[in-house]
Scaffold this motif. Structure first.
Motif, short mmCIF file in Angstrom:
data_model
loop_
_atom_site.label_atom_id
_atom_site.label_comp_id
_atom_site.label_asym_id
_atom_site.label_seq_id
_atom_site.Cartn_x
_atom_site.Cartn_y
_atom_site.Cartn_z
N GLU A 290 0.83 -1.21 0.00
CA GLU A 290 0.00 0.00 0.00
C GLU A 290 0.86 1.25 0.00
O GLU A 290 0.57 2.22 -0.70
CB GLU A 290 -0.93 -0.01 1.22
N GLN A 291 1.93 1.23 0.81
CA GLN A 291 2.83 2.38 0.86
C GLN A 291 3.49 2.62 -0.50
O GLN A 291 3.60 3.76 -0.96
CB GLN A 291 3.89 2.18 1.94
N LEU A 292 3.92 1.54 -1.15
CA LEU A 292 4.55 1.68 -2.46
C LEU A 292 3.56 2.19 -3.50
O LEU A 292 3.91 3.02 -4.34
CB LEU A 292 5.14 0.35 -2.93
N GLN A 293 2.34 1.70 -3.46
CA GLN A 293 1.33 2.17 -4.41
C GLN A 293 1.10 3.67 -4.26
O GLN A 293 1.06 4.40 -5.24
CB GLN A 293 0.02 1.41 -4.22
N GLU A 294 0.97 4.12 -3.00
CA GLU A 294 0.77 5.56 -2.78
C GLU A 294 2.00 6.33 -3.22
O GLU A 294 1.89 7.37 -3.88
CB GLU A 294 0.46 5.84 -1.31
N PHE A 295 3.18 5.83 -2.88
CA PHE A 295 4.42 6.51 -3.26
C PHE A 295 4.51 6.68 -4.78
O PHE A 295 4.78 7.78 -5.28
CB PHE A 295 5.64 5.74 -2.74
N PHE A 296 4.27 5.61 -5.53
CA PHE A 296 4.39 5.69 -6.99
C PHE A 296 3.30 6.58 -7.60
O PHE A 296 3.55 7.28 -8.58
CB PHE A 296 4.40 4.31 -7.62
N ALA A 297 2.11 6.57 -7.03
CA ALA A 297 1.05 7.46 -7.52
C ALA A 297 1.45 8.92 -7.31
O ALA A 297 1.29 9.75 -8.22
CB ALA A 297 -0.27 7.15 -6.82
N LEU A 298 1.96 9.23 -6.13
CA LEU A 298 2.40 10.60 -5.85
C LEU A 298 3.59 10.98 -6.72
O LEU A 298 3.66 12.11 -7.24
CB LEU A 298 2.75 10.75 -4.37
N ALA A 299 4.54 10.06 -6.89
CA ALA A 299 5.72 10.34 -7.71
C ALA A 299 5.33 10.59 -9.16
O ALA A 299 5.89 11.49 -9.81
CB ALA A 299 6.71 9.18 -7.61
N SER A 300 4.36 9.85 -9.66
CA SER A 300 3.88 10.05 -11.04
C SER A 300 3.22 11.42 -11.18
O SER A 300 3.43 12.12 -12.18
CB SER A 300 2.89 8.96 -11.43
N THR A 301 2.43 11.78 -10.18
CA THR A 301 1.77 13.09 -10.21
C THR A 301 2.81 14.20 -10.21
O THR A 301 2.72 15.16 -10.97
CB THR A 301 0.83 13.23 -9.00
N LYS A 302 3.81 14.05 -9.34
CA LYS A 302 4.87 15.06 -9.26
C LYS A 302 5.64 15.15 -10.58
O LYS A 302 5.91 16.24 -11.08
CB LYS A 302 5.83 14.75 -8.12
N ALA A 303 5.97 14.00 -11.18
CA ALA A 303 6.70 14.00 -12.45
C ALA A 303 5.90 14.70 -13.55
O ALA A 303 6.46 15.45 -14.35
CB ALA A 303 7.03 12.57 -12.86
#
Length: 193
Positions: free
Chosen positions: A123-136
């Motif tokens: 769950e933490q990784l999913q949130e992290f990658f979603a946020l990282a994609s948004t930031k990118a």
């Protein structure tokens, strides 16, 4: 039960053994039992976090139940707890862990803790990658001045930093508990003979 308590469904056709496992886990987890595959199939929904599944049961077998759970895309973790020794037929079965009976209380608690921790990490990784994609995406589309003046962007950066730390801490906890040893065994090269 608190909202943070993980739920465990014990699927075991021997009622005494199912009760023993439930006794071992009660207090730490929200525990339910099912004594056959059909009952378990009806009991499993999005609220079940962990399934402890006997492989061979009359009627709907544990293997068939596991396949059905995976077809439904339920995000529960499944540990086979069975008297069946593993063989090559387990490849592709889709379980998260495999325990051969008899199992001790410590073994059962350890595996449930591991599966809960793995779920948390996922769950933490999913949130992290979603946020990282948004930031990118925002980094590519907005100017540095626009990003600097945006309160939402600052909050995104803060949340991304928190997620990075949480995922790192959870990964360290997995390593400390020896939880990743088996997860990453296939990454190390086999000794050459």
């Amino acid at each position: 039960m608190t909202p943070d308590t993980s739920s465990v469904l014990i699927v075991e056709d021997e009622p005494d053994l199912a009760s023993l496992y439930a006794t071992w886990l009660e207090g730490a987890y929200d525990v339910e039992t099912a004594y056959d595959g059909e009952t378990a199939l009806d009991a499993v929904d999005e609220s079940v976090d962990i399934v402890l599944l006997d492989r061979r049961m009359p009627g709907l077998s544990g293997e068939t139940l596991l396949a059905t759970l995976r077809e439904r895309d339920l995000e529960c973790r499944v540990a086979m707890v069975t008297a069946v020794e593993p063989d090559f037929d387990i490849i592709g079965m889709g379980f998260d862990d495999y325990l051969v009976k008899p199992v001790s209380r410590a073994e059962l608690l350890r595996i449930v803790e591991q599966l809960v921790l793995r779920s948390s990490y996922d769950e933490q990784l999913q949130e992290f990658f979603a946020l990282a994609s948004t930031k990118a995406l925002l980094d590519a589309e907005k100017t540095a001045a626009e990003r600097k003046s945006s309160e939402e962007y600052a909050q995104l950066q803060d949340r991304l930093a928190v997620c990075r730390v949480q995922a790192g801490e959870t990964m360290m906890e997995l390593f400390e508990r020896d939880g990743c040893r088996r997860l990453y065994q296939d990454l190390s090269p086999e000794p050459v003979s």
